[in-house]
Design an enzyme around this catalytic site. Structure first.
Site, short mmCIF file in Angstrom:
data_model
loop_
_atom_site.label_atom_id
_atom_site.label_comp_id
_atom_site.label_asym_id
_atom_site.label_seq_id
_atom_site.Cartn_x
_atom_site.Cartn_y
_atom_site.Cartn_z
N LYS A 134 0.83 -1.15 -0.12
CA LYS A 134 -0.04 -0.17 0.06
C LYS A 134 0.96 1.04 -0.02
O LYS A 134 1.55 1.53 0.99
CB LYS A 134 -1.21 -0.04 1.14
CG LYS A 134 -2.23 0.69 1.24
CD LYS A 134 -2.28 2.02 0.83
CE LYS A 134 -1.96 3.08 1.96
NZ LYS A 134 -1.64 4.27 1.56
N GLU A 173 9.61 2.05 10.37
CA GLU A 173 10.80 2.90 10.04
C GLU A 173 10.24 4.29 10.12
O GLU A 173 9.47 4.64 9.08
CB GLU A 173 11.21 2.50 8.61
CG GLU A 173 11.87 1.17 8.53
CD GLU A 173 13.15 1.15 9.22
OE1 GLU A 173 13.86 2.30 9.05
OE2 GLU A 173 13.66 0.17 9.59
N CYS A 199 14.17 11.19 5.77
CA CYS A 199 14.00 10.79 7.27
C CYS A 199 15.19 10.89 8.00
O CYS A 199 15.26 11.28 9.29
CB CYS A 199 13.44 9.19 7.33
SG CYS A 199 14.57 8.09 6.26
N GLU A 201 10.49 16.70 14.66
CA GLU A 201 11.08 16.59 12.97
C GLU A 201 10.11 17.62 12.21
O GLU A 201 9.00 17.72 12.13
CB GLU A 201 10.53 15.24 12.67
CG GLU A 201 10.91 14.87 11.01
CD GLU A 201 10.43 13.55 10.82
OE1 GLU A 201 9.50 13.05 10.86
OE2 GLU A 201 11.43 12.88 10.05
P1 NAD Z 1 2.44 8.72 7.53
O1 NAD Z 1 2.55 8.23 8.71
O2 NAD Z 1 1.31 9.78 7.17
O3 NAD Z 1 1.72 7.64 6.11
C1 NAD Z 1 2.74 6.76 5.71
C2 NAD Z 1 1.91 5.55 5.17
O4 NAD Z 1 0.94 5.00 6.07
C3 NAD Z 1 0.96 5.88 4.01
O5 NAD Z 1 1.15 4.94 2.89
C4 NAD Z 1 -0.43 6.36 4.61
O6 NAD Z 1 -1.60 5.85 3.72
C5 NAD Z 1 -0.38 5.06 5.45
N1 NAD Z 1 -1.36 5.00 6.71
C6 NAD Z 1 -1.90 6.21 7.33
N2 NAD Z 1 -2.62 5.93 8.37
C7 NAD Z 1 -2.63 4.55 8.27
C8 NAD Z 1 -3.16 3.48 9.18
N3 NAD Z 1 -4.15 3.86 10.05
N4 NAD Z 1 -2.78 2.39 8.93
C9 NAD Z 1 -2.25 1.68 8.00
N5 NAD Z 1 -1.65 2.61 7.22
C10 NAD Z 1 -1.72 4.01 7.15
O7 NAD Z 1 3.73 9.30 6.89
P2 NAD Z 1 3.95 10.03 5.59
O8 NAD Z 1 3.53 11.63 5.82
O9 NAD Z 1 3.64 9.32 4.29
O10 NAD Z 1 5.77 9.97 5.81
C11 NAD Z 1 6.61 11.00 6.38
C12 NAD Z 1 7.08 10.23 7.61
O11 NAD Z 1 7.98 9.07 7.14
C13 NAD Z 1 8.18 11.10 8.28
O12 NAD Z 1 8.09 11.07 9.75
C14 NAD Z 1 9.55 10.59 7.79
O13 NAD Z 1 10.70 10.70 8.74
C15 NAD Z 1 9.10 9.26 7.66
N6 NAD Z 1 9.85 8.34 6.97
C16 NAD Z 1 10.95 7.45 7.59
C17 NAD Z 1 11.82 6.73 6.73
C18 NAD Z 1 12.86 5.76 7.30
O14 NAD Z 1 13.23 4.82 6.65
N7 NAD Z 1 12.89 5.71 8.69
C19 NAD Z 1 11.92 7.06 5.57
C20 NAD Z 1 11.17 7.82 4.97
C21 NAD Z 1 10.16 8.43 5.46
#
Ligand code: NAD
Length: 486
Positions: free
Chosen positions: A173, A247, A281, A378
């Site tokens: 997803k 992550e 990230c 962040e």
């Molecule tokens: P997000 O948590 O809003 O969304 C991430 C994913 O989760 C999306 O596909 C979203 O549709 C899905 N999602 C949302 N609610 C959900 C639920 N209740 N159940 C299952 N899936 C759900 O994050 P974002 O805004 O897309 O990404 C930004 C964040 O990601 C930042 O905090 C960044 O640091 C982190 N990030 C971490 C890494 C790493 O490797 N550690 C890499 C890239 C980004």
């Protein structure tokens, strides 16, 4: 407008049954592609297909699984320009950065394809060879792979190749902001002949993700995204007792000592936070600088930041593109307002860029108090917090004073100093005299609220396996059935 209304379920591209949604190109701020949300039935069909496919995929020879994974890497490389353009349309990152990340994704497929015949168990002899135990690493089952918007295919390539190599099947997803390149990957998987159900892609918002993570057919969840979502996902994993890797974000400290390789360190600090407009990230968003060189570094960083060329992310000369979507743009501006209110000294940027749209000036704050909101939260945008320190102990204390623990950097020509400081930093990745480099073989992941589990390297592969212990008795001895055999 491009149509991406079809999702990959059980080897076929089929239209989702939920409502349509659009992806807005952050550079033009116009919709460029349309998708459909997966509804409960779609999610169920995808998981059921993956469960069925698991029964044959786990028994498919390693040679065949590796062949398919290498073939997928080949077509990713063949289509690199098209895929990079698609990701730039979706998230506004520089096309050259997306290109490199997608090539890295292909590399991850090859790395894990090469690992399939090296997954080994152990033999543990017991009682002078009359009995022994051997372990095998078996696949878990259906893996739910959920990714963020900043690096869609690269993030997916940290999950899908080790999952497939270990013999699992997957339901993916992608983020609602960046679904297109993952759907393209789905078409490439069909083209190279992956069996139906091994790779499934469903699209939609968090609600679709939640349907997936709570589905009883899912055996493991791997998630990349933010902390608040992670808490919901960990709860869904707990409800079904399935392993989960998270992550998450960071507030990484990039530490420059007075004996740093100076030019290299300044370039590393700039790239650490302004590459990908800070939407990384591992961004080195806190720059810790030793007092003796502090003012010089502040001045050089501020000057460089104000020279960064903003513009069209497809232009080879552009160094920073727009913020990925309007809601996030507003959030980044709110962090700037917080920093000003908390008394940090603004030395570069600080405003929406003159270019308009979703561009924000590369922004640098000096004299930031590590307890302030800018230093603790962040931003995921082009905002740097510079903090002075006197000695190693103070640098370590400031770096570790964070709820996050994803990455960090140490710049010093003194290898003893660099490594002893690196050892004390509580984070999953530390760069010494470099920043924001990665390798398929080098594991990455977080300490503290940056998450748990590891991606890349042998570690990620093992995360997609479960150990089975087989104890064998070669003797003719009839044991007392009422006591534990030892
Ligand atoms: P997000 O948590 O809003 O969304 C991430 C994913 O989760 C999306 O596909 C979203 O549709 C899905 N999602 C949302 N609610 C959900 C639920 N209740 N159940 C299952 N899936 C759900 O994050 P974002 O805004 O897309 O990404 C930004 C964040 O990601 C930042 O905090 C960044 O640091 C982190 N990030 C971490 C890494 C790493 O490797 N550690 C890499 C890239 C980004």
């Amino acid at each position: 407008m491009e149509s991406y209304r079809e999702q990959l379920i059980d080897g076929e591209l089929v239209r989702g049954h939920g409502p349509e949604f659009e992806s807005i190109n952050p550079y033009t701020e116009k919709p460029w592609a349309v998708f459909t949300e997966a509804d409960e039935g779609d999610v169920d069909r995808a998981v059921t297909a993956a469960e069925r496919a698991f029964e044959s995929w786990r028994k498919t020879s390693g040679v065949e699984r590796a062949r398919l994974m290498n073939a997928l890497a080949d077509v990713i490389e063949r289509d690199i320009d098209r895929l990079a353009q698609i990701e730039t349309n979706d998230n506004g990152k520089l096309i050259k950065e997306n290109r490199n990340q997608i090539l890295f994704a292909a590399r991850n497929f090859r790395f894990y394809a090469g690992y399939i015949d090296k997954i080994a168990g152990e033999v543990k002899t017991m009682d002078a060879y009359t009995s022994f135990d051997f372990t095998v690493r078996e696949p878990i089952g259906v893996c739910a792979l959920i990714t963020a918007w900043n690096s869609p295919l690269q993030l997916l390539s940290n999950k899908l190749p080790p999952a497939l190599a270990a013999g699992n099947t997957a339901v993916i997803k992608p983020s609602e902001f960046t679904s297109a390149s993952t759907l393209e990957l789905a078409s490439l998987a069909i083209e190279v002949g992956f069996p139906p159900g091994v790779i499934n892609v469903i699209t939609g918002f968090g609600s679709t993700g939640a349907l997936l993570t709570s589905h009883p057919g899912v055996g493991k969840i791997s998630f990349t995204g933010g902390i608040e979502t992670a808490k919901r996902i960990a709860a869904a994993a707990a409800a079904n007792i399935v392993p989960c890797s998270l992550e998450l974000g960071g507030k990484s400290a990039n530490i420059i000592f007075e004996d740093a390789p100076y030019e290299k360190a300044i370039a590393g600090a700039i790239g650490g936070v302004f590459a990908a407009a800070g939407q990384s990230c591992v961004a080195g968003s806190r720059l810790l600088v030793q007092a003796s060189i502090y003012e010089r570094v502040v001045e050089d960083i501020a000057q460089w930041a104000s020279r960064i060329k903003l513009g069209d992310p497809t232009d080879a000369e552009t160094q920073m593109g727009p913020i990925a979507f309007r809601g996030h743009y507003e959030r980044v501006l709110a962090h700037i307002a917080d920093a000003l209110e908390d008394g940090s000294r603004l030395v570069a940027g600080g405003h929406p860029a003159a270019l308009g749209g979703l561009f924000i000036e590369p922004t640098v704050f000096a004299d930031v108090d590590n307890s302030s909101r800018l230093a603790q939260n962040e931003v995921f945008g082009p905002i740097l917090a510079i903090i002075p320190f006197d000695d190693e102990a103070e640098a370590i204390a400031i770096a570790n004073d964070s709820r996050f623990g994803l990455a960090g950097g140490v710049w010093s020509k003194d290898v003893t100093r660099a490594l002893s400081v690196a050892k004390e930093i509580r984070s999953g990745i530390i760069w010494v005299n470099t920043y924001r480099t990665s390798a398929a073989q080098a594991p990455s992941g977080g300490f503290k609220q940056s998450g748990y589990g590891r991606e890349r390297g042998t570690e990620a592969l093992l995360d997609y396996t479960v150990v089975k212990s087989t104890l064998v008795d070669l003797t003719d001895t009839v044991r007392d059935p009422f006591v534990l055999g030892r």
